[in-house]
Design an enzyme around this catalytic site. Structure first.
Site, PDB file in Angstrom:
ATOM      1  N   GLU A 172      13.270 -51.486  38.209  1.00  0.00           N
ATOM      2  CA  GLU A 172      14.308 -50.831  37.401  1.00  0.00           C
ATOM      3  C   GLU A 172      15.670 -51.507  37.602  1.00  0.00           C
ATOM      4  O   GLU A 172      16.685 -50.856  37.874  1.00  0.00           O
ATOM      5  CB  GLU A 172      14.393 -49.334  37.714  1.00  0.00           C
ATOM      6  CG  GLU A 172      13.155 -48.578  37.263  1.00  0.00           C
ATOM      7  CD  GLU A 172      13.313 -47.060  37.276  1.00  0.00           C
ATOM      8  OE1 GLU A 172      14.392 -46.565  37.679  1.00  0.00           O
ATOM      9  OE2 GLU A 172      12.358 -46.371  36.873  1.00  0.00           O
ATOM     10  N   GLU A 294       5.177 -46.798  36.277  1.00  0.00           N
ATOM     11  CA  GLU A 294       5.699 -45.436  36.468  1.00  0.00           C
ATOM     12  C   GLU A 294       5.514 -44.670  35.172  1.00  0.00           C
ATOM     13  O   GLU A 294       6.074 -45.059  34.136  1.00  0.00           O
ATOM     14  CB  GLU A 294       7.171 -45.450  36.884  1.00  0.00           C
ATOM     15  CG  GLU A 294       7.412 -46.016  38.272  1.00  0.00           C
ATOM     16  CD  GLU A 294       8.848 -45.856  38.752  1.00  0.00           C
ATOM     17  OE1 GLU A 294       9.497 -44.849  38.356  1.00  0.00           O
ATOM     18  OE2 GLU A 294       9.308 -46.719  39.511  1.00  0.00           O
TER      19      GLU A 294
END
Length: 481
Positions: A172, A294
């Site tokens: 991320e 995720e």
């Protein structure tokens, strides 16, 4: 409603890695969930909870991602090796501000992976770490010969290297991993991945940090500037029925919110379709995989718990999200190489919840149990009509056809007929889960409110399978051909 199964025409292989899991240093996922330490009164083997390990082995966990998540980009691996009493503590700034003792580190992770009999997916630190730090970690893990890091590993009690199939270069990086622009991260990825060296025979599958939800520009930029240097590109997407700020309750919701949750789960199809189309421009052979490392539901933390620990209950609604999403991954099996539900224990859409020495399997766990037959099976094509609240998958292994169906309607039973190209010899197994209420769930006082049962509402007539699918249910029928 009739669906024709083209059971002599195989599609793509559904990678077992689509059934991967994610364990971050977050709340009680690692500590108390997977790891309790060797001195715990809770039954353990080398510190790992025996009950949790056995439960995960039952669903054939293929790969485990660690140490994050956001935690990965503030984790310095050398703090988590050597004698436990001498390890440096750290503050987990992302998740609750708690101080960690680093007792679960590299050696412990690979002990856990060994016990689970699964592959390792390690996420490196780009956000606050150096190229040297990442390079030395890969050497520490995978170098069998004589080298500084291999020798350090031996000093810490492990002579042989560990197998590491997957390595993520940051996480991320558009957000908690550094708030970077895609152009900047693309350059960093090119640099950092250079030093993820292959020391042994096993090729390391390198995963670049990919987009947040529908950031198609991120995917475009990464593919344009670095696609030939990556094996996979990640994608993160969570289902929030009330949006990112409010999220919504895991247990207290109405029919409208149920519908929004299932609708948002189905949005995964559009995301993969559109990201894949961009990737196709640079990688028409589909060598680079989408790694959805995720995904799952993200509700407000359960009242009375630390909001930074992201502990939430898991209901039959979560089971619907799991089935809807897995069916989408199967549909895109040519591009989706791996996925990792968030997270394995006690966090977000967990497989397992623990409280002291107690453990409970969630409805999502049971979906993974029902669907494990699709791991590394051939996706079978089909066409026909089915209800708007029906989603399904058909796969084949050897001479066994596996049909999995999810009916996410709250009240309506759906009748489906599947017509095959050859006769059905027998029904080998038929199992399902169903909810009697929208928020049906398992807790420590009632661990079997939602559990797998034998399914009997079907009929076989030569080459036709007729199924009556209850509302709020997920089922799998295995047919011998």
């Amino acid at each position: 409603m009739t669906i024709k199964i083209l059971n002599t025409k195989s599609g793509n292989t559904i990678s077992k890695y689509i059934y991967g899991h994610f364990s971050e240093h977050l709340g009680r996922c690692i500590y108390e969930g997977l790891y309790v330490g060797e001195d715990s009164s809770i039954p353990n083997k080398n510190g790992m909870r025996i009950d949790v390990v056995e439960a995960l082995k039952n669903i054939q966990i293929p790969v485990l991602r660690w140490p994050g998540g956001c935690f990965a980009d503030e984790y310095h691996w050398k703090d988590g090796i050597g004698p436990k009493e001498a390890r440096k503590t750290m503050v987990n700034t992302h998740w609750g501000g708690v101080t960690e003792n680093n007792h679960f580190g590299t050696h412990e992770f690979f002990e856990l992976v060994k016990q689970l009999e699964c592959d390792a997916y390690v996420n490196g630190n780009v956000g606050s770490g150096t190229v040297q730090e990442m390079s030395e970690w890969v050497e520490y893990i995978t170098m069998d010969g004589i080298s500084p890091m291999a020798d350090l590993r031996r000093e810490n009690g492990h002579d042989a290297s560990w197998p590491m199939k997957f390595f993520g270069v940051g996480n991320e990086n558009w957000g908690c991993g550094g708030n970077m622009r895609p152009e900047y991260y693309a350059d960093l990825y090119r640099r950092y991945q250079t030093y993820v060296r292959q020391y042994g025979d096993q090729k390391i599958y390198k995963v670049a940090g990919g987009a947040n939800v529908d950031d198609y520009n991120w995917t475009e930029t990464l593919m344009k500037n670095a696609h030939w240097l990556m094996d996979g590109l990640s994608l993160h997407y969570y289902v929030h029925p009330q949006g990112w700020e409010k999220k919504g309750s895991a247990l207290d919701f109405d029919e409208a919110e149920w519908g929004v949750t299932c609708e948002k789960a189905a949005y995964m199809d559009e995301l993969i379709t559109r990201h894949s189309a961009i990737m196709d421009q640079y990688d028409p052979e589909k060598r680079v995989g989408i790694i959805v490392d995720e995904w799952g539901t993200w509700f407000s933390a359960e009242p009375g718990t630390n909001p930074g620990f992201l502990y939430q209950q898991n209901t039959i609604r979560d089971a619907m999200v799991a089935a809807i999403t897995l069916n989408i991954f199967h549909k895109h099996a040519e591009r989706v190489h791996m996925a990792n539900i968030a997270q394995t224990v006690n966090v977000l859409q967990a497989m397992i919840l623990t409280d002291g020495d107690q453990m409970v399997k969630t409805p999502s766990y049971h979906v993974f149990d029902l669907y494990k037959v699709h791991q590394d099976a051939e996706r079978i094509e089909s066409h026909g009509n089915h209800g708007e609240h029906i989603t399904y998958t058909i796969s084949k292994k050897e001479n066994t056809l596996h049909v999995s169906i999810c009916n996410f309607d709250i009240t309506a039973t759906e009748a489906l007929s599947f017509t095959l190209e050859s006769a059905i010899k027998e029904v080998k197994e038929a199992r399902y889960i169903a909810g009697h209420t929208m928020n049906a769930h398992n807790d420590f006082d009632h661990p079997d409110t939602v559990t797998i049962q034998a399914f009997q509402a079907y009929q076989v007539d030569e080459a036709q399978l007729s199924v009556t699918v209850p509302p709020m249910s997920v089922l799998t029928i295995s047919l011998s051909l």
